[in-house]
Design an enzyme around this catalytic site. Structure first.
Site, PDB file in Angstrom:
ATOM      1  N   CYS A   1       0.780  -1.236   0.000  1.00 33.54           N
ATOM      2  CA  CYS A   1       0.000   0.000   0.000  1.00 33.54           C
ATOM      3  C   CYS A   1       0.822   1.302   0.000  1.00 33.54           C
ATOM      4  O   CYS A   1       0.484   2.221  -0.748  1.00 33.54           O
ATOM      5  CB  CYS A   1      -1.024  -0.003   1.130  1.00 33.54           C
ATOM      6  SG  CYS A   1      -0.553  -0.891   2.610  1.00 33.54           S
TER       7      CYS A   1
ATOM      8  N   ARG B   1       7.360 -11.065   5.422  1.00 38.42           N
ATOM      9  CA  ARG B   1       6.989 -10.734   6.795  1.00 38.42           C
ATOM     10  C   ARG B   1       7.757 -11.643   7.736  1.00 38.42           C
ATOM     11  O   ARG B   1       7.847 -12.849   7.525  1.00 38.42           O
ATOM     12  CB  ARG B   1       5.472 -10.885   7.003  1.00 38.42           C
ATOM     13  CG  ARG B   1       4.682  -9.867   6.192  1.00 38.42           C
ATOM     14  CD  ARG B   1       3.184  -9.936   6.402  1.00 38.42           C
ATOM     15  NE  ARG B   1       2.506  -9.004   5.506  1.00 38.42           N
ATOM     16  CZ  ARG B   1       1.192  -8.883   5.395  1.00 38.42           C
ATOM     17  NH1 ARG B   1       0.386  -9.661   6.116  1.00 38.42           N
ATOM     18  NH2 ARG B   1       0.659  -8.003   4.562  1.00 38.42           N
TER      19      ARG B   1
ATOM     20  N   GLN C   1       0.650 -12.061  -3.231  1.00 36.07           N
ATOM     21  CA  GLN C   1      -0.801 -12.043  -3.116  1.00 36.07           C
ATOM     22  C   GLN C   1      -1.426 -11.206  -4.226  1.00 36.07           C
ATOM     23  O   GLN C   1      -0.735 -10.440  -4.896  1.00 36.07           O
ATOM     24  CB  GLN C   1      -1.244 -11.544  -1.737  1.00 36.07           C
ATOM     25  CG  GLN C   1      -0.810 -10.142  -1.373  1.00 36.07           C
ATOM     26  CD  GLN C   1      -1.220  -9.767   0.047  1.00 36.07           C
ATOM     27  OE1 GLN C   1      -1.547 -10.606   0.863  1.00 36.07           O
ATOM     28  NE2 GLN C   1      -1.192  -8.485   0.343  1.00 36.07           N
TER      29      GLN C   1
ATOM     30  N   ASP D   1      -2.821  -8.508  -4.566  1.00 32.44           N
ATOM     31  CA  ASP D   1      -2.990  -7.263  -3.818  1.00 32.44           C
ATOM     32  C   ASP D   1      -3.469  -6.154  -4.746  1.00 32.44           C
ATOM     33  O   ASP D   1      -2.866  -5.917  -5.801  1.00 32.44           O
ATOM     34  CB  ASP D   1      -1.651  -6.890  -3.195  1.00 32.44           C
ATOM     35  CG  ASP D   1      -1.809  -5.964  -2.008  1.00 32.44           C
ATOM     36  OD1 ASP D   1      -2.950  -5.639  -1.673  1.00 32.44           O
ATOM     37  OD2 ASP D   1      -0.779  -5.583  -1.425  1.00 32.44           O
TER      38      ASP D   1
ATOM     39  N   HIS E   1      -5.197  -2.034  -4.722  1.00 33.04           N
ATOM     40  CA  HIS E   1      -5.666  -0.832  -4.025  1.00 33.04           C
ATOM     41  C   HIS E   1      -6.456   0.021  -5.005  1.00 33.04           C
ATOM     42  O   HIS E   1      -5.986   0.313  -6.103  1.00 33.04           O
ATOM     43  CB  HIS E   1      -4.488  -0.058  -3.438  1.00 33.04           C
ATOM     44  CG  HIS E   1      -3.767  -0.826  -2.376  1.00 33.04           C
ATOM     45  ND1 HIS E   1      -2.653  -1.586  -2.634  1.00 33.04           N
ATOM     46  CD2 HIS E   1      -4.063  -1.011  -1.058  1.00 33.04           C
ATOM     47  CE1 HIS E   1      -2.269  -2.172  -1.524  1.00 33.04           C
ATOM     48  NE2 HIS E   1      -3.106  -1.848  -0.557  1.00 33.04           N
TER      49      HIS E   1
ATOM     50  N   LYS F   1     -14.113  -2.406   7.697  1.00 35.53           N
ATOM     51  CA  LYS F   1     -13.675  -3.441   6.765  1.00 35.53           C
ATOM     52  C   LYS F   1     -14.720  -4.544   6.657  1.00 35.53           C
ATOM     53  O   LYS F   1     -15.581  -4.703   7.521  1.00 35.53           O
ATOM     54  CB  LYS F   1     -12.344  -4.049   7.212  1.00 35.53           C
ATOM     55  CG  LYS F   1     -12.406  -4.742   8.572  1.00 35.53           C
ATOM     56  CD  LYS F   1     -11.079  -5.393   8.920  1.00 35.53           C
ATOM     57  CE  LYS F   1     -11.170  -6.115  10.270  1.00 35.53           C
ATOM     58  NZ  LYS F   1      -9.952  -6.897  10.569  1.00 35.53           N
TER      59      LYS F   1
ATOM     60  N   HIS G   1      -8.380  -1.199   0.304  1.00 31.28           N
ATOM     61  CA  HIS G   1      -7.449  -2.331   0.266  1.00 31.28           C
ATOM     62  C   HIS G   1      -8.276  -3.571  -0.054  1.00 31.28           C
ATOM     63  O   HIS G   1      -9.308  -3.808   0.579  1.00 31.28           O
ATOM     64  CB  HIS G   1      -6.770  -2.531   1.620  1.00 31.28           C
ATOM     65  CG  HIS G   1      -6.030  -1.351   2.135  1.00 31.28           C
ATOM     66  ND1 HIS G   1      -4.657  -1.237   2.091  1.00 31.28           N
ATOM     67  CD2 HIS G   1      -6.470  -0.209   2.733  1.00 31.28           C
ATOM     68  CE1 HIS G   1      -4.287  -0.105   2.631  1.00 31.28           C
ATOM     69  NE2 HIS G   1      -5.368   0.546   3.030  1.00 31.28           N
TER      70      HIS G   1
END
Length: 777
Positions: A437, A466, A484, A486, A488, A571, A643
């Site tokens: 992000c 991570r 992933q 991912d 945005h 969320k 997200h």
């Protein structure tokens, strides 16, 4: 994705790689460790006998317990008597209580029932007489005002609305298994005179960690005596008694244990916390719990291992005992069958058998995807890319590591730095990215943006890292290096509802291909949040509008989780269910107002002529991450950031799919689609011609021209889970056909179906293109 995680406070790192239920260490725990107390361990080994009186059940249990446990329990009894006397002295005014009994057997809501009640006297359990026995018998705990779980026998304190949580719900199972863990802790104290650490519920039961004097380890021969003690406690109907205790009294109560003292000194609020007593066990615990131990009808220890206190390999080595329990013996039998089936489907075993991936200690938590595993990865990525093209996404690539100043500006450094891989580069701190992000925010802001460009949907398959605890690593489901889907989405507030509805359609499309049903949960503003309430209310209303629209179109009911949102925005969490009815959270949809502010993201609205950006203010952030964000000027507005992930981590999703399909892949994603077997060397050339035809069509076709017998070749292909086995001989070569054995059609196994080669090609092309779930042509 954003990466703000709600971590458990007291995880430990196991020495046993991939142990179940091991949570990630809390990165913010102080590094100081309490000193070892040799005298306490010596006191443990004395094992002074004592008879402990359970004041609630009025039953006497004789156990050989050390003095420090007797002292702890006497203090609890003293404080409990004082508390009970104070409650008796309180006024017990009439309060308004309403029972929300949910849905009836016919699926129709049961009318709410108002009941007569008194504060500090009436309990949620006392109202179960108003509930159908078939439902009340499964009730584990109550919930007050849809938010707070509440012990059934804990007095109510105010006007409230009560609902009942059964064992069959995730919350109910967690409470039941948490209570069962306390019984295990009681049995362990009686058997070992040990120092307990903590004992939480986990996905398939519970565990308890403990230090045993003299470095003694738990052996499998210990399991039966522990189970016998637990069985005795169940028959005694030991109640779970709750008591709030001040910090000074907690230190006196648990001063014998450096583990409890660590929790008290580092993790509890100044006003103290609650403890629960169950039989001879008194333990630090927030609760809630079941009413008494008689609710537990089946209990079994599953395994034991060693672990480190606080997940620190330099700290004490503890013993961990895993167990599972149920309110019905039949459920235990069903659970064992479930575990047997789960073991057959274990992605770690299938991954090795099918040569999909492996792990190596040279890079723990990082999967080595072999060619066949990479084929699955590529098929998933191709699927997503095809949908991105249809749905207006733009794929981007961003750097793998950034200067720490970027993470400070985004806020991740302050909350997440211990979970990053940090590097020293030219005397500055850098970090491998754990999420995309902040980089996408930089991409948005690298030039002027117009409202005409919105919504702007950025998709990124970049590699993420991570720093997961070694004991938390678990095959492909918990890794350190991953990718992933991912994305945005930068949009206006007016576009939020439409974008969320589009994401729901995306979910149905992807999960439907794999046969995954899914559930939606809306998490709203938490107690600690950023931004103003009006903005939060607006965002939540837009998410509710999208959820209600989804429900109205036949998408199923959604669940409200009040106060469980991220601090930067509400969320929607999406949970899928696999073939074993296990729940997995893969997708998430999060609204974020904070990052656009942190990065001063703006777009030209078109309402008024755009003006030059004003200079940044001189006032600096308290965290040292540069200037404070400024308010957008005339003709400019701040975008909202969404997200979004659908499958989440590719590695984790591949593990889920492996277990969901038990290694029997649908044709379109299968790494082994066709195996061609010649019945004699004279037709090897035809078999290889058939292989080349299918490979030219980008299908995974292999040919077995080894010296093995035909039957062994077929059996090997079946074990390797090829979707189709083509057997070819002289007749097939002459007629340009293939004899097809379908993996999922038993009738074709003895003798396949003779199909012209052109027809077989067309049928398999259609099966692949249509991404059908069933392996049928």
């Amino acid at each position: 994705m954003s990466g703000q995680l709600n971590e458990p406070a007291l995880p430990l790192r196991t020495k046993e790689a991939g142990a179940e239920g091991v949570e990630k260490p809390n990165s913010k725990q102080p590094k100081s460790k309490p000193q070892k107390n040799k005298e306490l361990h010596a006191e443990q080994s004395k094992g002074d006998s004592a008879t402990i009186q359970d004041t609630e059940s009025k039953k006497t249990t004789t156990s050989q317990l050390p003095d420090f446990i007797q002292k702890r329990n006497r203090l609890f009894d003293e404080l409990k008597r004082k508390h009970d006397a104070e409650v008796l002295e309180k006024e017990h005014p009439v309060i308004n209580v309403v029972l929300d009994l949910g849905l009836g057997k016919d699926g129709i809501p049961i009318p709410a029932i108002p009941v007569a009640a008194k504060a500090w006297e009436s309990t949620a359990g006392s109202f179960l007489k108003h509930v159908d026995k078939d439902i009340s018998s499964d009730v584990v705990v109550a919930k007050v005002d849809g938010k707070e779980l509440w012990d059934l026998h804990r007095p109510l304190e105010r006007d409230c609305r009560i609902s009942y949580i059964p064992f069959t719900s995730p919350e109910g199972r967690n409470v039941f298994w948490h209570s069962s863990a306390h019984v295990l802790g009681e049995a362990a104290e009686c058997q070992y005179n040990c120092l307990l650490s903590h004992g939480p519920p986990v996905e398939q039961g519970f565990f308890y960690d403990m230090a045993i004097a003299g470095g003694q380890v738990v052996k499998e021969s210990d399991w039966s005596p522990l189970e016998s003690k637990a069985s005795k406690f169940f028959k005694e109907k030991q109640s779970f008694d709750r008591l709030h205790v001040s910090i000074p009294d907690l230190k006196e109560m648990f001063g014998y244990s450096k583990y409890k003292m660590y929790y008290i000194e580092n993790l509890l609020p100044p006003e103290g916390s609650t403890v629960y007593r169950c039989g001879t066990l008194v333990d630090l615990c927030l609760g809630p719990h079941i009413q008494n131990t008689s609710k537990i009808k089946a209990f079994q220890i599953m395994k034991n291992s060693s672990c480190y206190f606080r997940g620190d390999k330099d700290d004490d080595s503890l013993q961990r005992i895993y167990g599972v329990a149920f309110p019905d013996k039949k459920q235990m039998t069903e659970h064992k069958k479930f575990l047997e089936e789960a073991a057959k489907r274990d992605h770690r075993r299938i991954g090795i058998e099918q040569e999909l991936f492996f792990f190596n200690e040279m890079s723990p938590g990082s999967a080595f995807l072999l060619p066949h595993g990479t084929r699955i990865f590529n098929a998933l990525q191709k699927l997503l890319r095809s949908e991105y093209q249809k749905r207006g996404y733009s794929e981007v690539q961003s750097p793998n590591m950034y200067d720490s100043d970027l993470w400070k500006r985004s806020g991740h450094w302050q909350h997440y730095s211990d979970d990053m891989f940090v590097l020293d580069v030219e005397k500055k701190k850098w970090a491998l990215k754990p999420m995309n992000c902040p980089g996408h925010c930089m991409m948005f802001s690298h030039r002027e943006r117009s409202y005409r460009e919105l919504p702007l949907r950025m998709a990124d398959f970049g590699v993420l890292h991570r720093n997961e605890a070694s004991g938390a690593l678990n095959g492909m489901t918990r890794v350190r290096k991953f990718q992933q889907d991912d994305t945005h989405i930068f949009c206006t507030q007016d576009q939020i509802t439409e974008e969320i509805e589009g994401l729901f359609d995306f979910l149905k499309c992807i999960y439907g291909l794999f046969g995954f049903p899914f559930r939606l949960n809306l998490s709203t503003r938490p107690e600690k949040f950023l931004g103003d309430i009006a903005t939060w209310d607006l965002a939540e209303s837009k998410l509710k509008d999208a959820l209600n629209s989804f429900t109205a179109s036949g998408g199923g009911q959604w669940v409200l989780n009040e106060g469980d949102g991220a601090f930067y925005g509400p969320k929607i969490d999406i949970t899928i269910s696999d073939a074993l009815r296990r729940d997995w959270q893969c997708a998430t949809i999060q609204l974020d107002f904070q990052l656009p502010q942190n990065f001063d993201l703006e777009y030209m609205t078109g309402d008024t002529p755009a003006k030059a950006k004003s200079a940044a203010p001189d006032e600096a952030r308290e965290d040292g991450a540069g200037a404070l964000p400024k308010t957008p000027g005339p003709g400019r507005a701040r975008p909202v950031m969404i997200h979004r992930a659908i499958i989440g981590s590719f590695e984790r999703f591949m593990a889920i799919l492996t277990e969901h399909f038990a290694g029997k892949w649908p044709f379109w994603i299968s790494p082994r689609q066709v195996l061609v077997i010649p019945v004699m060397p004279a037709v090897n050339d035809y078999a290889q011609d058939v292989q080349r035809l299918f490979k030219a069509l980008k299908m995974y076709a292999d040919v077995d021209v080894s010296g093995n017998t035909m039957q062994k070749k077929i059996r090997t292909g079946q074990l390797q889970q090829y979707n189709f086995i083509f057997v070819v001989g002289a007749k097939e070569k002459e007629s340009q056909s293939v004899n097809i054995r379908n993996r999922d059609d038993q009738e074709t196994q003895a003798q396949g179906e003779l199909v012209p080669l052109d027809e077989a090609i067309n049928k398999l092309k259609a099966l692949k293109k249509e991404r059908r779930l069933l392996n049928a042509i």
